[in-house]
Design an enzyme around this catalytic site. Structure first.
Site, short mmCIF file in Angstrom:
data_model
loop_
_atom_site.label_atom_id
_atom_site.label_comp_id
_atom_site.label_asym_id
_atom_site.label_seq_id
_atom_site.Cartn_x
_atom_site.Cartn_y
_atom_site.Cartn_z
N THR A 98 -7.06 2.36 4.24
CA THR A 98 -6.66 1.52 5.37
C THR A 98 -7.56 1.77 6.57
O THR A 98 -8.02 0.82 7.23
CB THR A 98 -5.19 1.80 5.76
OG1 THR A 98 -4.39 1.82 4.58
CG2 THR A 98 -4.67 0.73 6.70
N CYS A 118 -0.11 -6.64 -17.19
CA CYS A 118 0.35 -7.45 -16.07
C CYS A 118 1.71 -6.95 -15.60
O CYS A 118 2.66 -6.93 -16.38
CB CYS A 118 0.44 -8.92 -16.47
SG CYS A 118 1.22 -9.94 -15.21
N CYS A 136 -1.84 -9.53 -8.08
CA CYS A 136 -2.41 -8.19 -8.10
C CYS A 136 -3.87 -8.18 -8.54
O CYS A 136 -4.59 -7.25 -8.21
CB CYS A 136 -1.57 -7.25 -8.97
SG CYS A 136 -1.83 -7.40 -10.74
N CYS A 192 -5.48 -8.94 -14.11
CA CYS A 192 -6.00 -9.73 -15.24
C CYS A 192 -7.45 -10.14 -15.02
O CYS A 192 -8.26 -10.12 -15.95
CB CYS A 192 -5.12 -10.96 -15.47
SG CYS A 192 -4.88 -11.99 -14.02
N ARG A 243 -0.41 -4.08 -6.99
CA ARG A 243 -1.70 -4.58 -6.49
C ARG A 243 -2.79 -3.68 -7.03
O ARG A 243 -2.60 -2.46 -7.13
CB ARG A 243 -1.69 -4.58 -4.95
CG ARG A 243 -2.89 -5.20 -4.28
CD ARG A 243 -2.90 -6.73 -4.43
NE ARG A 243 -3.93 -7.35 -3.61
CZ ARG A 243 -5.18 -7.58 -4.01
NH1 ARG A 243 -5.56 -7.23 -5.22
NH2 ARG A 243 -6.05 -8.16 -3.19
N SER A 270 0.88 -1.18 0.00
CA SER A 270 0.00 0.00 0.00
C SER A 270 0.90 1.21 0.00
O SER A 270 2.06 1.12 0.38
CB SER A 270 -0.85 -0.04 1.27
OG SER A 270 -1.67 1.10 1.36
N CYS A 302 3.55 -14.55 -10.91
CA CYS A 302 2.38 -13.79 -10.49
C CYS A 302 2.55 -13.05 -9.17
O CYS A 302 3.02 -13.63 -8.18
CB CYS A 302 1.18 -14.74 -10.41
SG CYS A 302 -0.38 -13.95 -10.01
#
Lengths: 496, 253
Positions: free
Chosen positions: A290, A441, A468, A471, A254, A9, A465
């Site tokens: 958050t 990606c 995130c 896709c 992310r 984050s 991978c």
């Protein structure tokens, strides 16, 4: 396989919810130590930076690594007896005969790529409980199933969810350039006026800074590569000098929610509820989610206690959410993001009006544009973007960056990215959209390579991978389904 | 027969490590730690020997600060019967000779018939502890084991070792020390139910004073630096140029 390993984050942290949860967090050693010391906002063009009045009010907020804070919270939870088991993936919902959710099932471990059982095969286990709370973060794989099956979007605020992809690096920079608590946000370059997004640069402690670019996933140009736009950003004269002489410590990416108030689903289902970003409580103009995610968890916990102790319905979670500061805050912030569907300048103009005059009191609620996956236009309407080669000093290629994410998956396992129709990539994605998955990606999982007949074929490098979910969100025909890989795999964030 | 397995907590193998700014060592704060992969193989082998009936108990041992308990819980979750934590507290990471002395002291109390260790730890790559313990205990050793066969009756271990020239087979009279190499086995996953059970198992804590071991460091780490960055290659146009560069630049001729 430790708490916080998949947490990434910005993060400028508003301690509002934490103050309620653990009032003496400071003396409990929370890694929340760097108060915001300055707040700058720039409109970037290719070579210039125009200072704008900062739309944020970060007084009382802190620059943190959320990954670190989550690790600390995990310790606090374990101290009071909560059991936490990282490294196990919940792959299915368990229902009883009355269609009530009674728990989750973990996936089998030790399954080979071809589906056969390896020497180390262990069947998954069922974890049952009277109440199941899903907190998978943005676009949770189980949460999305529940939302679909129980029609929770219609029962909630009604709109679809919209998303953005955030790509981030933590750098260690030269001492003389480091100003703890310094907060910077930019809009404009390298993104064009039709693409919503912006960058952030936060100074943490120990000479570390968090730097990232957030690109809304309703972008139109299928040739856009958020990773490469991020590399471009770092070359800007207002950013590059800060990074020179520094080292990248970590990299990651992310997706995050941008739908806000209009997209909140009804978060209760028989047997449990959805909390945090899996439901979607990010305050987009504040760029903070958050504190609201934490508060939603706290409200769900209190509702759960009432369910277990007094037999109340779980629906009281929804009621208390609507009476809480989360609702009030998200309601006030509801029109900022949708206004940008008209373009960058109209969006900024409207934002200024909202911020200084209307303050959310306009008696209308703007609707979102098309769902992100429908916003991609066909490739024939656009030109391929020529991205500069990485210089290896401030800009890098994907393999180098991926190495810095500490991502690892057991190699011999089935591909966790499932194609509902295996023919769609070569039939639709490539000819119509020039294979956008090979560009959005941030881990280059998707590659079109020539097969034995020299025809391009989609190759899925699932091991790369970053979890995130871009896709799952952006595929034009929604043909890609992100499912959990074998437990324990994924990125290894520690300072993100 | 009891098997003692020594396990070490190291930086996870998938983590990208960096050197601390003061060059005193590798950064380990806020970094994911795990059981050394070769130690996992050692635990697995011990469990298989017990499951075959050739041993009755597997005892996991670790030397280090408080967080070693995590590593021992992993061993318990895999199936070890008991765990012992030798608390070295604030003492700098102990070097192989110190660890070997501690393991010797534990072996003299626990009296295992077999001690299994990983061939080396992935943080220091010393590849010394197993050999030193065997020397101190005057026990036979089978290092770099790629296959272990135990004969319970004859109290003999047949160890196939991976050596430079191929495979060497040794026959060791028990008690003996074995160190594991990569091909010995594939460690089992610790299942969720076993991890849950391991949480409540007791880990015996032992202090250095109780073992009567004096830790004396004969080595001092002076500096840790990153390897030099790899320079770009140069394409040469002739053999003469190559010889000239090898002679005058690389100075290897």
């Amino acid at each position: 396989m430790s708490a916080g390993a998949h947490i990434i984050s910005g993060n400028v942290f508003e301690p509002r919810a934490l103050d309620e949860l653990i009032p003496n967090w400071k003396s409990e050693g929370a890694p929340i130590e760097v108060p915001v010391s300055s707040d700058k906002f720039l409109l970037l063009t290719k070579g210039q930076a125009l200072p704008l009045p900062s739309p944020f009010d970060n007084k009382g907020n802190y620059v943190i690594s959320l990954s670190q804070v989550v690790r600390w919270l995990a310790c606090k939870a374990e101290e009071i007896g909560v059991e936490i088991y990282p490294g196990f993936a919940a792959s299915e919902i368990i229902y009883d005969n009355n269609q009530k959710v009674v728990g989750v099932g973990t996936n089998d471990m030790g399954v080979a790529k071809d589906g056969s059982k390896r020497e180390t095969f262990q069947p998954g286990v069922e974890l049952k409980g009277r109440v199941t709370l899903l907190a998978e973060g943005c676009r949770g794989s189980l949460s999305e199933k529940i939302i679909r099956d129980h029609k929770l979007r219609d029962k909630g605020q009604g709109q679809h969810q919209t998303y953005a992809l955030g790509i981030k690096e933590v750098w260690e920079i030269e001492e003389v350039k480091h100003k703890p608590g310094s907060v910077l946000h930019t809009v404009g370059w390298p993104l064009d006026s039709k693409t919503y997004g912006g960058s952030f640069l936060y100074h943490m402690k120990d000479r570390q800074i968090a730097l990232g670019l957030v690109v809304a996933l309703d972008y139109h140009n299928p040739y856009l590569s958020p990773f490469d736009e991020f590399q471009k950003l770092k070359d800007h004269p207002s950013i590059k000098p800060l990074l020179e002489g520094g080292t990248v410590l970590e990299y990651g990416a992310r997706t995050l929610n941008e739908g806000g108030f209009q997209s909140i689903p009804f978060p209760v289902f028989p047997g449990g509820a959805i909390i945090g970003c899996s439901a979607g409580y990010v305050n987009v103009p504040k760029i903070k989610g958050t504190h609201t995610a934490m508060k939603s968890g706290m409200l769900a916990a209190e509702a759960t206690f009432r369910v277990l102790a007094e037999g109340d319905p779980m629906e009281t979670y929804w009621d208390s959410l609507k009476k809480s500061w989360v609702w009030e805050e998200l309601h006030k912030a509801r029109n900022y993001r949708p206004a940008f569907k008209f373009g960058l300048l109209p969006g900024l103009a409207f934002s200024a009006l909202e911020r200084y005059i209307f303050r959310g009191r306009v008696p209308l609620t703007l609707k979102h544009g098309k769902p992100d996956h429908e916003a991609t236009e066909v490739a024939s309407l656009h030109e391929p973007i020529q991205y500069p080669k990485p210089d290896g000093i401030v800009s890098f290629d994907v393999p180098t960056s991926l190495y810095r994410s500490n991502t690892n998956h057991e190699h011999d396992q089935p591909v966790h990215l499932r194609l509902k129709d295996p023919a769609i990539p070569e039939l639709v994605n490539l000819p119509l959209y020039a294979g956008p998955e090979s560009r959005y990606c941030p881990a280059r999982v998707y590659e079109y390579v020539a097969d034995e007949h020299n025809a391009p074929k989609l190759q899925i490098n699932a091991q790369n991978c970053l979890h995130c979910k871009a896709c799952d969100i952006k595929d034009p025909r929604q043909n890609i389904e992100w499912t959990v890989p074998e437990g324990g795999g994924g990125p290894g964030y520690t300072a993100m | 027969m009891k098997i003692m397995v020594a396990v070490k907590r190291v930086v996870d193998y998938a983590v990208k490590i960096r050197v601390k700014a003061d060059k005193s060592g590798v950064e380990t704060s806020n970094v994911k730690m795990s059981m050394n992969p070769f130690c996992e193989i050692a635990v697995e082998e011990a469990l298989r020997i017990r499951e075959s009936g050739a041993a009755s108990e597997v005892v996991a041992v670790s030397v280090g600060p408080a967080q070693c308990a995590d590593t021992l819980r992993t061993a318990l979750a895999m199936g070890a019967d008991r765990a012992i934590h030798v608390d070295s507290g604030a003492l700098a990471p102990l070097l192989p000779l110190s660890v070997a002395k501690i393991l010797k002291a534990l072996a003299e109390t626990e009296r295992p018939g077999l001690m299994i260790l990983g061939k080396q730890a992935i943080d220091d790559d010393c590849n010394q502890t197993g050999q030193m313990v065997a020397g101190l205990l005057k026990w036979p050793q089978g290092t770099f084991a790629s296959k272990v066969l135990l004969d319970k009756e004859k109290q003999v271990a047949t160890v196939e070792r991976e050596v430079d020239g191929g495979l060497e087979t040794l026959s060791l009279d028990l008690p003996a020390v074995i160190t594991t190499d990569l091909r010995l086995n594939q460690p089992r996953y610790a299942t969720l139910p076993n991890i849950m059970k391991a949480k409540s198992k007791v880990i015996k804590k032992v202090s250095l004073e109780e073992l009567n071991v004096e830790i004396k460091s004969d080595l001092e780490v002076v500096q840790v630096t990153e390897p030099p960055k790899r320079k770009a290659g140069v394409i040469l146009s002739s053999v003469d140029e190559l010889i000239d560069k090898l002679k005058n630049e690389a100075r290897v001729l």
